[in-house]
Design a protein around this motif. Structure first.
Motif, mmCIF file in Angstrom:
data_model
loop_
_atom_site.group_PDB
_atom_site.id
_atom_site.type_symbol
_atom_site.label_atom_id
_atom_site.label_comp_id
_atom_site.label_asym_id
_atom_site.label_seq_id
_atom_site.Cartn_x
_atom_site.Cartn_y
_atom_site.Cartn_z
ATOM 1 N N SER A 1 -2.761 5.217 6.466
ATOM 2 C CA SER A 1 -1.753 4.708 7.549
ATOM 3 C C SER A 1 -2.071 4.224 8.713
ATOM 4 O O SER A 1 -1.642 3.437 9.246
ATOM 5 C CB SER A 1 -0.545 5.843 7.582
ATOM 6 N N LEU B 1 -2.131 -3.957 11.960
ATOM 7 C CA LEU B 1 -0.901 -4.680 12.314
ATOM 8 C C LEU B 1 -0.732 -4.679 14.089
ATOM 9 O O LEU B 1 -0.495 -5.817 14.628
ATOM 10 C CB LEU B 1 0.276 -3.890 11.933
ATOM 11 N N THR C 1 8.170 -1.993 8.713
ATOM 12 C CA THR C 1 6.746 -1.128 8.384
ATOM 13 C C THR C 1 6.705 0.285 8.989
ATOM 14 O O THR C 1 6.975 0.424 10.225
ATOM 15 C CB THR C 1 5.925 -1.892 8.911
#
Length: 418
Positions: free
Chosen positions: A6, A13, A211
């Motif tokens: 994660s 991102l 997200t």
């Protein structure tokens, strides 16, 4: 400490965001000569493009920190992206009104979004993953900011700059109707790139909204401590000072590149935009190379060396002549490339729950980009010599050198755990 999947997704991102704010920042070197020509501005007036952008960092940094403390990093990133997009769309009425003040207002709104975005993204990258590699990780993320510095002048030069701009004399000799039509055509060229950028930013915001990103919560007691309380940390205090001067230097080097190339080296505006792109390429390569060297050299030792080199190159920029001076400026961009992320990472290193507050203060110090470039422009206008204005970034690099020397022990300690 291993990095979870994660966290890897979050790092990937958020790293992409560094490209987008780097892109809009590096359209400024194209906007400055373009608007200077369209509105017949002085160097000082043209430098207000940078002032409109970087004054937002001073005004919005603490509110950005409050947003993060209350709602977390993801909320800060999303709010920043939305303001970023709104500012891009404001270029439409600015161009339609053919008003320089409107352009400055649109840039200010864009910068408000960037302030919140950077206040969230920079520390977020440093705390995701191994603490000993925070500086290296942030330098890598900032490398995509450098990639944008390479691409933006190419696209901006192609779609914004006029191939054969009119001189101030030619514009002054026009009739009022012809002059307004000319300015309207020049300002209209700005709309397309910013509309496209605004749409892309909205898409990115939508992707991030859906997200799931890991967040790092502070202790509740942290919110009760004032932002300036973090200045008790030596590295935070030095980080604020050094970032003020470094960002001022970076803006002076990158934003005035097209003007410098045309006025000092006699290069045509369209070709000067290509040199601005080469400067961005050097900036990008410098960050990737610097990130690689940090595997073997402690960050502030590398920063010390790079600051000394930048000081030496600045003397060539000030007292040299011809294309050699342009090459020296490009080299400065290479060696200054690691300065922002290294100063930022060292400035927030090892301060725990004070990280968000320190991030706000260091981002606030980016106001140096609003204050120092006009000083360069003022010196240039007063002396009639653009080169003499580059004493401003030279002095800035001296301050960065002092930062590196003053915080050497912090880097030594980090290096032992790397």
């Amino acid at each position: 400490m291993s990095v979870s999947n994660s966290n890897k997704l979050a790092i990937a991102l958020v790293t992409s965001l560094f490209f987008f704010w780097g892109f809009v920042h590096n359209l400024d070197p194209i906007l400055i000569p373009h608007l200077r020509n369209a509105f017949s501005l002085t160097h000082l007036q043209a430098s207000l493009v940078d002032s409109a952008v970087f004054i937002a960092y001073f005004l919005l940094a603490i509110p950005a920190g409050i947003i993060m403390k209350r709602y977390g990093y993801k909320a800060g990133i999303l709010i920043g992206l939305c303001l970023f997009a709104v500012g891009c769309f404001l270029f439409i009425p600015a161009a339609n009104q053919i008003s320089y003040a409107y352009f400055l207002g649109a840039l200010f709104v864009v910068a408000c979004g960037l302030t919140i975005l950077e206040t969230a993204a920079n520390p977020y990258v440093t705390i995701l993953g191994e603490p000993s590699k925070a500086t290296q990780r942030l330098n890598f993320a900032q490398s995509f900011n450098g990639l944008a510095a390479f691409i933006a002048p190419i696209l901006g030069g192609k779609y914004i700059l006029t191939e054969q701009p009119k001189s101030d004399t030619e514009i002054a000799d026009m009739s009022e109707q012809v002059r307004i039509a000319y300015i309207q055509a020049e300002t209209a060229a700005v709309k397309g790139p910013y509309i496209i950028l605004g749409l892309i930013i909205l898409v990115v915001a939508a992707v991030l909204f859906f997200t799931k990103l890991p967040d790092i919560k502070d202790d509740e007691s942290d919110g009760k401590i004032g932002f300036f309380h973090t200045l008790r940390h030596k590295n935070v205090k030095w980080g604020v000072i050094a970032q003020f001067f470094y960002v001022g230097a970076q803006v002076c080097i990158l934003s005035f590149m097209v003007l410098y190339a045309t006025e000092v080296a006699g290069i045509a505006p369209m070709d000067a935009a290509k040199y601005a792109s080469f400067t961005g390429l050097a900036f990008m390569l410098g960050r990737f190379v610097g990130t690689f060297f940090m595997k073997y050299i402690q960050p502030l030792k590398l920063l010390t060396l790079y600051a000394i080199i930048c000081i030496g190159l600045s003397f060539i920029v000030i007292y040299g002549s011809g294309q050699l001076t342009v090459y020296a400026l490009i080299a400065v961009a290479f060696f200054m490339s690691i300065m922002f992320p290294t100063i930022f990472a060292v400035g927030v290193q090892g301060i725990g729950s004070d990280t968000k507050s320190a991030s706000s203060l260091i981002v606030m110090s980016i106001v140096g980009g609003a204050i120092l470039p006009p000083l360069l422009g003022l010196i240039s206008d007063m002396t009639g010599n653009l080169q003499l204005g580059y004493w401003v970034p030279l002095i800035c690099f001296v301050v960065v050198l002092l930062f590196a020397l003053a915080n050497k022990n912090i880097t030594d300690q980090a290096g032992k755990t790397a």
